[in-house]
Design a protein around this motif. Structure first.
Motif, PDB file in Angstrom:
ATOM      1  N   ALA A 160       7.785   1.304  11.528  1.00  0.00           N
ATOM      2  CA  ALA A 160       6.370   1.542  11.252  1.00  0.00           C
ATOM      3  C   ALA A 160       6.265   2.808  10.415  1.00  0.00           C
ATOM      4  CB  ALA A 160       5.608   1.697  12.564  1.00  0.00           C
ATOM      5  N   ILE A 161       5.559   2.717   9.279  1.00  0.00           N
ATOM      6  CA  ILE A 161       5.487   3.845   8.348  1.00  0.00           C
ATOM      7  C   ILE A 161       4.054   4.134   7.942  1.00  0.00           C
ATOM      8  CG2 ILE A 161       7.819   3.568   7.437  1.00  0.00           C
ATOM      9  CD1 ILE A 161       6.638   2.041   5.073  1.00  0.00           C
ATOM     10  N   ALA A 162       3.847   5.348   7.453  1.00  0.00           N
ATOM     11  CA  ALA A 162       2.543   5.776   6.956  1.00  0.00           C
ATOM     12  C   ALA A 162       2.244   5.115   5.613  1.00  0.00           C
ATOM     13  CB  ALA A 162       2.532   7.299   6.801  1.00  0.00           C
ATOM     14  N   GLY A 163       0.984   5.151   5.201  1.00  0.00           N
ATOM     15  CA  GLY A 163       0.582   4.593   3.922  1.00  0.00           C
ATOM     16  C   GLY A 163       0.960   5.467   2.743  1.00  0.00           C
ATOM     17  N   GLY A 206       6.576   7.200  11.912  1.00  0.00           N
ATOM     18  CA  GLY A 206       5.592   6.176  12.247  1.00  0.00           C
ATOM     19  C   GLY A 206       4.395   6.121  11.332  1.00  0.00           C
ATOM     20  N   GLY A 207       3.568   5.128  11.602  1.00  0.00           N
ATOM     21  CA  GLY A 207       2.351   4.884  10.836  1.00  0.00           C
ATOM     22  C   GLY A 207       1.907   3.452  11.041  1.00  0.00           C
ATOM     23  N   PRO A 208       0.826   3.049  10.369  1.00  0.00           N
ATOM     24  CA  PRO A 208       0.246   1.726  10.589  1.00  0.00           C
ATOM     25  C   PRO A 208       0.860   0.582   9.779  1.00  0.00           C
ATOM     26  CG  PRO A 208      -1.147   2.968   9.106  1.00  0.00           C
ATOM     27  CD  PRO A 208      -0.032   3.898   9.539  1.00  0.00           C
ATOM     28  N   ASN A 209       1.779   0.881   8.864  1.00  0.00           N
ATOM     29  CA  ASN A 209       2.353  -0.145   7.994  1.00  0.00           C
ATOM     30  C   ASN A 209       3.727  -0.582   8.477  1.00  0.00           C
ATOM     31  OD1 ASN A 209       0.232  -0.161   5.951  1.00  0.00           O
ATOM     32  ND2 ASN A 209       0.942   1.910   5.512  1.00  0.00           N
ATOM     33  N   ASP A 210       4.059  -1.847   8.264  1.00  0.00           N
ATOM     34  CA  ASP A 210       5.343  -2.409   8.671  1.00  0.00           C
ATOM     35  C   ASP A 210       6.282  -2.412   7.467  1.00  0.00           C
ATOM     36  OD1 ASP A 210       7.501  -3.848   9.617  1.00  0.00           O
ATOM     37  OD2 ASP A 210       6.299  -5.488  10.431  1.00  0.00           O
ATOM     38  N   ALA A 253       0.829  -1.203   0.000  1.00  0.00           N
ATOM     39  CA  ALA A 253       0.000   0.000   0.000  1.00  0.00           C
ATOM     40  C   ALA A 253       0.858   1.245   0.000  1.00  0.00           C
ATOM     41  CB  ALA A 253      -0.988   0.045   1.152  1.00  0.00           C
ATOM     42  N   LEU A 254       2.098   1.104  -0.436  1.00  0.00           N
ATOM     43  CA  LEU A 254       2.979   2.255  -0.562  1.00  0.00           C
ATOM     44  C   LEU A 254       3.016   2.709  -2.013  1.00  0.00           C
ATOM     45  CD1 LEU A 254       5.990   1.233   1.659  1.00  0.00           C
ATOM     46  CD2 LEU A 254       4.085   2.720   2.206  1.00  0.00           C
ATOM     47  N   CYS A 255       1.884   2.885  -2.586  1.00  0.00           N
ATOM     48  CA  CYS A 255       1.808   3.305  -3.980  1.00  0.00           C
ATOM     49  C   CYS A 255       1.968   4.819  -4.021  1.00  0.00           C
ATOM     50  CB  CYS A 255       0.490   2.872  -4.605  1.00  0.00           C
ATOM     51  SG  CYS A 255       0.405   3.285  -6.342  1.00  0.00           S
TER      52      CYS A 255
END
Length: 143
Positions: A59-62, A44-48, A14-16
């Motif tokens: 943890a990174i954002a979308g 940070g963010g909800p993605n690994d 989902a890192l498009c």
């Protein structure tokens, strides 16, 4: 410097970046001043990021935290995130590949292109542990 590039197809996480909207956009041309450019970024963010494989962690954002549009003259372009916590950098370069770094300078990540191409650099700042505020540094000198 530890860095890894991955085929853009691996980024199905989902890192498009092309369809994502970044929190901040920075437009730079070779010879930019001040150098370094400083951008406040909270990690940070909800993605690994480890889902990307290789040395990607945190943890990174979308969507990218910062999009840097750079008009290059073929020189160096460096990115670093400086904070009181542990962060990582994930950058989708103009070539469509993902580059990842963690802990090149203590707990601070650094990614450097020696002959930086012109184009769009999508930047995520990962939280390795607790999210933290900090400063993304963008420079034409190695950081």
């Amino acid at each position: 410097m530890k860095s890894l590039f991955l085929a853009a197809g691996v980024a199905a996480l989902a890192l498009c970046a092309s369809s994502a909207s970044a929190q901040q956009v920075v437009n730079l041309s070779a010879g930019f001043l001040p150098d370094p450019v400083e951008v406040d970024v909270y990690s940070g963010g909800p993605n690994d990021a480890s889902d990307l494989g290789g040395s990607c962690v945190g943890a990174i954002a979308g969507s990218p935290d910062v999009v840097v549009n750079f008009d290059s003259n073929g020189g160096t372009l460096s990115f670093s995130h400086v904070s009181g916590g542990d962060t990582s950098l994930i950058i989708n370069g103009p070539d469509g590949r993902y580059y990842c770094n963690d802990d090149s300078n203590g707990l601070n990540p650094v990614l450097t292109w020696r002959s930086a191409p012109s184009g769009q650099y999508d930047v995520w700042v990962g939280a390795v542990g607790a999210p933290t505020g900090g400063t993304l540094l963008i420079s034409e000198s190695p950081l």
